[in-house]
Scaffold this active site. Structure first.
Site, PDB file in Angstrom:
ATOM      1  N   ARG A  83      -6.051 -31.081 -47.813  1.00  0.00           N
ATOM      2  CA  ARG A  83      -5.736 -29.660 -48.063  1.00  0.00           C
ATOM      3  C   ARG A  83      -4.870 -29.532 -49.322  1.00  0.00           C
ATOM      4  O   ARG A  83      -4.302 -30.519 -49.791  1.00  0.00           O
ATOM      5  CB  ARG A  83      -4.985 -29.090 -46.852  1.00  0.00           C
ATOM      6  CG  ARG A  83      -5.888 -28.973 -45.655  1.00  0.00           C
ATOM      7  CD  ARG A  83      -5.296 -28.104 -44.586  1.00  0.00           C
ATOM      8  NE  ARG A  83      -6.242 -27.970 -43.502  1.00  0.00           N
ATOM      9  CZ  ARG A  83      -6.110 -27.170 -42.471  1.00  0.00           C
ATOM     10  NH1 ARG A  83      -5.037 -26.399 -42.391  1.00  0.00           N
ATOM     11  NH2 ARG A  83      -7.021 -27.103 -41.536  1.00  0.00           N
TER      12      ARG A  83
ATOM     13  N   SER B  14     -13.908 -32.432 -34.617  1.00  0.00           N
ATOM     14  CA  SER B  14     -13.099 -32.725 -35.816  1.00  0.00           C
ATOM     15  C   SER B  14     -12.340 -34.058 -35.735  1.00  0.00           C
ATOM     16  O   SER B  14     -11.135 -34.114 -36.023  1.00  0.00           O
ATOM     17  CB  SER B  14     -12.135 -31.572 -36.117  1.00  0.00           C
ATOM     18  OG  SER B  14     -12.831 -30.364 -36.270  1.00  0.00           O
TER      19      SER B  14
ATOM     20  N   ASP C 102      -6.142 -24.932 -33.294  1.00  0.00           N
ATOM     21  CA  ASP C 102      -6.794 -24.478 -34.531  1.00  0.00           C
ATOM     22  C   ASP C 102      -6.728 -22.958 -34.688  1.00  0.00           C
ATOM     23  O   ASP C 102      -6.688 -22.232 -33.706  1.00  0.00           O
ATOM     24  CB  ASP C 102      -8.265 -24.945 -34.502  1.00  0.00           C
ATOM     25  CG  ASP C 102      -8.909 -24.860 -35.876  1.00  0.00           C
ATOM     26  OD1 ASP C 102      -8.173 -24.846 -36.885  1.00  0.00           O
ATOM     27  OD2 ASP C 102     -10.150 -24.801 -35.932  1.00  0.00           O
TER      28      ASP C 102
ATOM     29  N   GLU D 163      -8.011 -35.907 -42.062  1.00  0.00           N
ATOM     30  CA  GLU D 163      -8.718 -35.095 -43.066  1.00  0.00           C
ATOM     31  C   GLU D 163      -7.831 -33.981 -43.626  1.00  0.00           C
ATOM     32  O   GLU D 163      -8.071 -33.479 -44.729  1.00  0.00           O
ATOM     33  CB  GLU D 163      -9.986 -34.477 -42.457  1.00  0.00           C
ATOM     34  CG  GLU D 163     -11.120 -35.454 -42.225  1.00  0.00           C
ATOM     35  CD  GLU D 163     -10.875 -36.420 -41.061  1.00  0.00           C
ATOM     36  OE1 GLU D 163     -10.111 -36.076 -40.134  1.00  0.00           O
ATOM     37  OE2 GLU D 163     -11.429 -37.535 -41.101  1.00  0.00           O
ATOM     38  N   ASN D 164      -6.790 -33.608 -42.864  1.00  0.00           N
ATOM     39  CA  ASN D 164      -5.913 -32.528 -43.354  1.00  0.00           C
ATOM     40  C   ASN D 164      -5.120 -32.931 -44.602  1.00  0.00           C
ATOM     41  O   ASN D 164      -4.595 -32.065 -45.312  1.00  0.00           O
ATOM     42  CB  ASN D 164      -4.949 -32.053 -42.257  1.00  0.00           C
ATOM     43  CG  ASN D 164      -5.608 -31.283 -41.138  1.00  0.00           C
ATOM     44  OD1 ASN D 164      -5.173 -31.305 -39.992  1.00  0.00           O
ATOM     45  ND2 ASN D 164      -6.685 -30.547 -41.438  1.00  0.00           N
TER      46      ASN D 164
ATOM     47  N   ASN E 245      -4.615 -21.278 -37.252  1.00  0.00           N
ATOM     48  CA  ASN E 245      -3.385 -20.734 -37.841  1.00  0.00           C
ATOM     49  C   ASN E 245      -3.657 -19.978 -39.141  1.00  0.00           C
ATOM     50  O   ASN E 245      -3.088 -18.913 -39.387  1.00  0.00           O
ATOM     51  CB  ASN E 245      -2.389 -21.855 -38.176  1.00  0.00           C
ATOM     52  CG  ASN E 245      -1.988 -22.663 -36.975  1.00  0.00           C
ATOM     53  OD1 ASN E 245      -2.280 -22.281 -35.853  1.00  0.00           O
ATOM     54  ND2 ASN E 245      -1.320 -23.785 -37.206  1.00  0.00           N
TER      55      ASN E 245
ATOM     56  N   TRP F 186      -5.372 -16.658 -38.539  1.00  0.00           N
ATOM     57  CA  TRP F 186      -4.408 -15.741 -37.910  1.00  0.00           C
ATOM     58  C   TRP F 186      -3.545 -15.083 -38.993  1.00  0.00           C
ATOM     59  O   TRP F 186      -3.325 -13.879 -38.980  1.00  0.00           O
ATOM     60  CB  TRP F 186      -3.543 -16.541 -36.929  1.00  0.00           C
ATOM     61  CG  TRP F 186      -2.603 -15.732 -36.104  1.00  0.00           C
ATOM     62  CD1 TRP F 186      -2.855 -15.168 -34.890  1.00  0.00           C
ATOM     63  CD2 TRP F 186      -1.232 -15.413 -36.414  1.00  0.00           C
ATOM     64  NE1 TRP F 186      -1.739 -14.512 -34.428  1.00  0.00           N
ATOM     65  CE2 TRP F 186      -0.736 -14.643 -35.346  1.00  0.00           C
ATOM     66  CE3 TRP F 186      -0.391 -15.696 -37.495  1.00  0.00           C
ATOM     67  CZ2 TRP F 186       0.574 -14.163 -35.315  1.00  0.00           C
ATOM     68  CZ3 TRP F 186       0.908 -15.214 -37.467  1.00  0.00           C
ATOM     69  CH2 TRP F 186       1.386 -14.458 -36.395  1.00  0.00           C
TER      70      TRP F 186
ATOM     71  N   ARG G  39     -10.030 -26.420 -27.366  1.00  0.00           N
ATOM     72  CA  ARG G  39      -9.922 -26.087 -28.792  1.00  0.00           C
ATOM     73  C   ARG G  39      -9.866 -24.569 -28.942  1.00  0.00           C
ATOM     74  O   ARG G  39     -10.692 -23.863 -28.388  1.00  0.00           O
ATOM     75  CB  ARG G  39     -11.107 -26.622 -29.595  1.00  0.00           C
ATOM     76  CG  ARG G  39     -10.936 -26.286 -31.092  1.00  0.00           C
ATOM     77  CD  ARG G  39     -12.002 -26.891 -31.969  1.00  0.00           C
ATOM     78  NE  ARG G  39     -11.614 -26.715 -33.373  1.00  0.00           N
ATOM     79  CZ  ARG G  39     -11.869 -27.558 -34.350  1.00  0.00           C
ATOM     80  NH1 ARG G  39     -12.535 -28.660 -34.106  1.00  0.00           N
ATOM     81  NH2 ARG G  39     -11.487 -27.317 -35.595  1.00  0.00           N
TER      82      ARG G  39
ATOM     83  N   GLU H 232     -13.645 -32.541 -19.640  1.00  0.00           N
ATOM     84  CA  GLU H 232     -14.179 -31.176 -19.655  1.00  0.00           C
ATOM     85  C   GLU H 232     -13.755 -30.576 -20.988  1.00  0.00           C
ATOM     86  O   GLU H 232     -12.615 -30.762 -21.420  1.00  0.00           O
ATOM     87  CB  GLU H 232     -13.559 -30.348 -18.503  1.00  0.00           C
ATOM     88  CG  GLU H 232     -13.931 -30.833 -17.133  1.00  0.00           C
ATOM     89  CD  GLU H 232     -15.436 -30.752 -16.871  1.00  0.00           C
ATOM     90  OE1 GLU H 232     -16.079 -29.809 -17.349  1.00  0.00           O
ATOM     91  OE2 GLU H 232     -15.961 -31.664 -16.192  1.00  0.00           O
TER      92      GLU H 232
END
Ligand code: IPE
Ligand code: IPE
Ligand code: MG
Length: 250
Positions: free
Chosen positions: A73, A198, A22, A69-70, A24, A27, A190, A209
């Site tokens: 977009r 998500s 996650d 869910e993407n 991008n 950034w 993540r 972990e």
């Protein structure tokens, strides 16, 4: 200088690492660029992590590449992501094969553009006899949908007499998930500072972990990955027991 890779104990590697790649968009924005610029730069990080995994022989790596869910977009971002996935599969296919990696895909793949489906399934097929590691792409993936599909498959089997209610164990349930061939996730990472799951591998991370890093995905690299593995090795995984039992191997 000692690197994190040098500090890793090869006897205590996680079998299955899963990554929510996650950050991008942020950034790219921090550089005054469009979000898609970040997606393009994400590929280098993917390559580094796949290579790092291969180098230390972690047998299963699952990458959250596109969530169910993407699809919500903006259309141009979804289109760019699909084109990038397609281009990357073409560019990296040979490398994946040469490295001896076996490719898998999990998710509602029928929703993907036909070309991406074809390329994915082709890569899954040609790498099916490879044994040097498993690279699992979660594409159009949503864990709730996966769990619900498993419930539906199992209830159909109960209805037609193939299974009785008593036979529905955790193992039987797992056999109906997309991930039935893979071990549970030992380490989930993540990037980007968000502390949430998500809709990723909800069942499979039951005892994983969890590591949440502030680094944005395009900045994530080989040494960051080795640091995650090193930190994973410094956790005591008790699975409900107490430390003394683990020491005595009870
Ligand atoms: C992850 O980066 C890539 C995908 C979800 C496909 P994002 O695009 O979510 O980037 P941020 O979280 O908006 O920065
Ligand atoms: C999760 O990232 C999905 C992938 C990395 C592919 P998102 O950026 O879509 O997650 P949310 O919506 O911020 O939780
Ligand atoms: Mg995001």
């Amino acid at each position: 200088m000692q690197t994190f890779k040098d500090k890793i104990n090869p006897q205590q590697l996680p079998k299955h690492v899963a990554i929510i790649m996650d950050g991008n968009g942020r950034w790219a924005k921090s550089r005054g660029e469009k979000r898609t610029f970040g997606h393009k730069h994400a590929i280098k990080a993917v390559r580094e992590v796949v290579n790092a995994c291969n180098e230390i022989h972690i047998p299963y790596l699952t990458l959250y590449t596109f969530s169910s869910e993407n699809w919500n977009r903006p259309e141009d971002e979804v289109d760019t992501l699909m084109s990038l996935i397609s281009e990357t599969l073409i560019l990296e296919a040979e490398e994946i094969f040469t490295k001896g990696l076996r490719m898998h895909i999990i998710g509602d793949i029928e929703k993907l553009p036909p070309l991406v489906q074809e390329q994915m399934l082709h890569l899954v097929d040609v790498t099916k006899n490879n044994t040097k590691g498993n690279l699992i792409l979660a594409l159009s993936y949503g864990s709730q949908h996966e769990i619900l599909s498993a419930v539906k498959k199992i209830s159909a089997k109960v209805k037609n007499g193939e299974l009785t209610e008593d036979q529905i164990t955790e193992k039987v349930f797992e056999d109906h998930l997309y991930t039935c061939e893979f071990p549970p996730v030992d380490l989930m990472i993540r990037t980007s500072g968000e502390v949430r799951i998500s809709n990723f591998l909800l069942w499979q991370i039951a005892y994983a972990e969890l590591q949440f890093l502030d680094t944005l995905w395009p900045d994530f690299g080989r040494e960051d990955f080795f640091k995650c593995i090193y930190e994973y090795q410094n956790k005591e995984r008790r699975f409900g027991k107490i430390s003394e039992q683990l020491e005595e191997n009870l």
